[in-house]
Design a protein around this motif. Structure first.
Motif, PDB file in Angstrom:
ATOM      1  N   GLY A  12       0.495  -1.258  -0.316  1.00 31.38           N
ATOM      2  CA  GLY A  12      -0.094   0.075  -0.039  1.00 31.38           C
ATOM      3  C   GLY A  12       0.506   1.268   0.162  1.00 31.38           C
ATOM      4  O   GLY A  12       0.071   2.183  -0.440  1.00 31.38           O
ATOM      5  N   LYS A  13       1.774   1.207   0.090  1.00 35.06           N
ATOM      6  CA  LYS A  13       3.619   2.405  -0.552  1.00 35.06           C
ATOM      7  C   LYS A  13       4.102   1.932  -1.512  1.00 35.06           C
ATOM      8  O   LYS A  13       3.765   1.038  -2.210  1.00 35.06           O
ATOM      9  CB  LYS A  13       3.626   2.319   0.815  1.00 35.06           C
ATOM     10  CG  LYS A  13       3.097   2.411   2.608  1.00 35.06           C
ATOM     11  CD  LYS A  13       3.866   2.643   3.742  1.00 35.06           C
ATOM     12  CE  LYS A  13       2.944   2.365   5.099  1.00 35.06           C
ATOM     13  NZ  LYS A  13       4.082   2.752   6.595  1.00 35.06           N
ATOM     14  N   TRP A  14       5.195   2.428  -1.494  1.00 36.52           N
ATOM     15  CA  TRP A  14       5.956   2.632  -2.311  1.00 36.52           C
ATOM     16  C   TRP A  14       7.502   2.824  -1.792  1.00 36.52           C
ATOM     17  O   TRP A  14       7.902   3.272  -0.493  1.00 36.52           O
ATOM     18  CB  TRP A  14       5.771   4.109  -2.939  1.00 36.52           C
ATOM     19  CG  TRP A  14       4.517   4.259  -4.182  1.00 36.52           C
ATOM     20  CD1 TRP A  14       3.569   4.382  -3.688  1.00 36.52           C
ATOM     21  CD2 TRP A  14       4.106   3.265  -5.376  1.00 36.52           C
ATOM     22  NE1 TRP A  14       2.732   4.414  -4.351  1.00 36.52           N
ATOM     23  CE2 TRP A  14       3.025   3.372  -5.408  1.00 36.52           C
ATOM     24  CE3 TRP A  14       5.361   3.101  -5.813  1.00 36.52           C
ATOM     25  CZ2 TRP A  14       2.448   3.233  -6.479  1.00 36.52           C
ATOM     26  CZ3 TRP A  14       4.474   2.538  -6.978  1.00 36.52           C
ATOM     27  CH2 TRP A  14       3.040   2.918  -7.824  1.00 36.52           C
ATOM     28  N   ALA A  15       8.156   1.815  -2.938  1.00 30.55           N
ATOM     29  CA  ALA A  15       9.522   1.754  -1.915  1.00 30.55           C
ATOM     30  C   ALA A  15      10.526   1.702  -3.007  1.00 30.55           C
ATOM     31  O   ALA A  15      10.412   1.349  -4.536  1.00 30.55           O
ATOM     32  CB  ALA A  15       9.748  -0.276  -1.890  1.00 30.55           C
ATOM     33  N   VAL A  16      11.926   2.035  -2.598  1.00 31.26           N
ATOM     34  CA  VAL A  16      12.813   2.070  -4.022  1.00 31.26           C
ATOM     35  C   VAL A  16      13.745   0.600  -3.750  1.00 31.26           C
ATOM     36  O   VAL A  16      14.172   0.928  -1.878  1.00 31.26           O
ATOM     37  CB  VAL A  16      13.671   3.065  -2.830  1.00 31.26           C
ATOM     38  CG1 VAL A  16      14.926   3.356  -4.088  1.00 31.26           C
ATOM     39  CG2 VAL A  16      13.117   4.822  -3.126  1.00 31.26           C
ATOM     40  N   ARG A  17      13.928  -0.211  -4.382  1.00 28.84           N
ATOM     41  CA  ARG A  17      14.795  -1.336  -4.050  1.00 28.84           C
ATOM     42  C   ARG A  17      16.074  -1.442  -4.964  1.00 28.84           C
ATOM     43  O   ARG A  17      16.047  -1.069  -5.965  1.00 28.84           O
ATOM     44  CB  ARG A  17      13.716  -2.604  -4.749  1.00 28.84           C
ATOM     45  CG  ARG A  17      14.310  -4.004  -4.118  1.00 28.84           C
ATOM     46  CD  ARG A  17      13.700  -4.949  -4.901  1.00 28.84           C
ATOM     47  NE  ARG A  17      12.463  -4.982  -3.920  1.00 28.84           N
ATOM     48  CZ  ARG A  17      11.921  -5.837  -2.925  1.00 28.84           C
ATOM     49  NH1 ARG A  17      12.381  -6.899  -2.594  1.00 28.84           N
ATOM     50  NH2 ARG A  17      10.346  -5.128  -2.708  1.00 28.84           N
ATOM     51  N   LEU A  29       5.690   7.048   1.448  1.00 29.64           N
ATOM     52  CA  LEU A  29       3.875   6.851   1.689  1.00 29.64           C
ATOM     53  C   LEU A  29       3.895   7.233  -0.625  1.00 29.64           C
ATOM     54  O   LEU A  29       2.424   6.775  -0.180  1.00 29.64           O
ATOM     55  CB  LEU A  29       3.060   8.072   2.020  1.00 29.64           C
ATOM     56  CG  LEU A  29       3.125   8.356   3.285  1.00 29.64           C
ATOM     57  CD1 LEU A  29       2.669   9.563   4.680  1.00 29.64           C
ATOM     58  CD2 LEU A  29       2.662   6.566   4.120  1.00 29.64           C
ATOM     59  N   THR A  30       4.145   8.757  -0.679  1.00 33.16           N
ATOM     60  CA  THR A  30       3.875   8.280  -2.783  1.00 33.16           C
ATOM     61  C   THR A  30       4.890   7.945  -3.052  1.00 33.16           C
ATOM     62  O   THR A  30       6.247   7.590  -2.512  1.00 33.16           O
ATOM     63  CB  THR A  30       3.899   9.839  -2.461  1.00 33.16           C
ATOM     64  OG1 THR A  30       5.067  10.169  -2.470  1.00 33.16           O
ATOM     65  CG2 THR A  30       2.977  10.514  -1.314  1.00 33.16           C
ATOM     66  N   GLN A  31       4.546   7.191  -4.058  1.00 30.56           N
ATOM     67  CA  GLN A  31       5.184   7.118  -5.448  1.00 30.56           C
ATOM     68  C   GLN A  31       6.250   8.115  -5.997  1.00 30.56           C
ATOM     69  O   GLN A  31       7.304   8.077  -5.940  1.00 30.56           O
ATOM     70  CB  GLN A  31       4.087   6.478  -7.230  1.00 30.56           C
ATOM     71  CG  GLN A  31       5.735   6.173  -8.268  1.00 30.56           C
ATOM     72  CD  GLN A  31       4.791   5.366  -9.376  1.00 30.56           C
ATOM     73  OE1 GLN A  31       4.086   6.615  -9.623  1.00 30.56           O
ATOM     74  NE2 GLN A  31       5.140   4.455  -9.991  1.00 30.56           N
ATOM     75  N   LYS A  32       5.742   9.342  -5.913  1.00 27.15           N
ATOM     76  CA  LYS A  32       7.072  10.891  -6.357  1.00 27.15           C
ATOM     77  C   LYS A  32       8.011  10.799  -5.278  1.00 27.15           C
ATOM     78  O   LYS A  32       8.845  10.989  -6.193  1.00 27.15           O
ATOM     79  CB  LYS A  32       6.203  11.925  -6.355  1.00 27.15           C
ATOM     80  CG  LYS A  32       6.982  13.100  -6.269  1.00 27.15           C
ATOM     81  CD  LYS A  32       6.040  14.424  -6.290  1.00 27.15           C
ATOM     82  CE  LYS A  32       6.623  15.820  -6.971  1.00 27.15           C
ATOM     83  NZ  LYS A  32       6.326  16.875  -6.667  1.00 27.15           N
ATOM     84  N   GLU A  33       7.943  10.772  -4.289  1.00 26.33           N
ATOM     85  CA  GLU A  33       8.940  10.460  -2.983  1.00 26.33           C
ATOM     86  C   GLU A  33      10.022   9.393  -3.323  1.00 26.33           C
ATOM     87  O   GLU A  33      11.246   9.626  -3.494  1.00 26.33           O
ATOM     88  CB  GLU A  33       8.558  10.636  -1.717  1.00 26.33           C
ATOM     89  CG  GLU A  33       9.669  11.090  -0.078  1.00 26.33           C
ATOM     90  CD  GLU A  33       8.900  10.663   0.777  1.00 26.33           C
ATOM     91  OE1 GLU A  33       9.555  10.693   1.432  1.00 26.33           O
ATOM     92  OE2 GLU A  33       7.618  10.193   0.900  1.00 26.33           O
TER      93      GLU A  33
END
Length: 72
Positions: A12-17, A29-33
Motif C-alpha cells: 500500500g506504499k512505495w519502495a525503492v529497491r 508514502l508516495t510514488q513521487k517521493e
C-alpha cells in the motif's frame, strides 16, 4: 556502475529497491517521493531508475549511467 534502482509498490506504499536486492532501501508514502530518492541514488551510483506502476510493470525510467562528454 551501481545497481539500478526500482520504485515498486510495497504493502500500500512505495519502495525503492536496488536491483537484485531482497530488502528494500526505503519505504515512502508516495510514488513521487520514492522516485526522488531512487533518482538521487542512481545519479550517485551512475546507474538507472526503473519506475513500476501499481500493477508491478515498468512504466518509466531514467538513465544516469552515461557521463557528459567533455567540451573543448
Amino acid at each position: 556502475m551501481g545497481k539500478n534502482q526500482h520504485v515498486v509498490p510495497h504493502n500500500g506504499k512505495w519502495a525503492v529497491r536496488g536491483e537484485g536486492n531482497e530488502r528494500v532501501t526505503k519505504i515512502t508514502l508516495t510514488q513521487k517521493e520514492a522516485i526522488e530518492i531512487a533518482e538521487e541514488i542512481a545519479r550517485h551510483q551512475k546507474s538507472n531508475t526503473k519506475i513500476h506502476g501499481k500493477d508491478g510493470k515498468i512504466r518509466a525510467g531514467n538513465c544516469y549511467s552515461h557521463t557528459e562528454p567533455h567540451k573543448n
